[in-house]
Design a protein around this motif. Sequence first.
Motif: not given
Length: 123
Positions: A38-40, A42, A48-50, A88, A90, A105, A119
């Motif tokens: 997951t990415a956020y 978004n 972006v952190t995933f 995690r 970034e 992504l 994304l």
Amino acid sequence: DSETDSATITLTDSDTLIAHFTDGVVSIEELEGVSSFTAYPNITTDVVTFDFELEETGDLNFEIYSLLGEKIANLDDISESYTPGKHRKEIRLSDYNLPQGMYLLSVRRDGGASKSTKLTLMR
């Protein structure tokens, strides 16, 4: 010499199929070993952190694609070998000079199947 392109087809929020297109032939497979990706935030403006979880050790390559399947960037600074468990990372999208728009992504395991998340980048 033909190059294999991948596209991700999302059926629901939790089901993802991987479609490979080679010389007009389509094959579908699932990415094994990566149980979540997951990415956020978004929609994002830059960073972006995933999060992702691996079931076993493996080399992962991270890439950014256009919605048309064109590879935009290799994320070499985070593409490496990972151990089992939750991770995690970034990324700063401004490092890749991406215009505003929608992207995929993608995480690719050991040169095989990939899993992607959509994304949206706003400026």
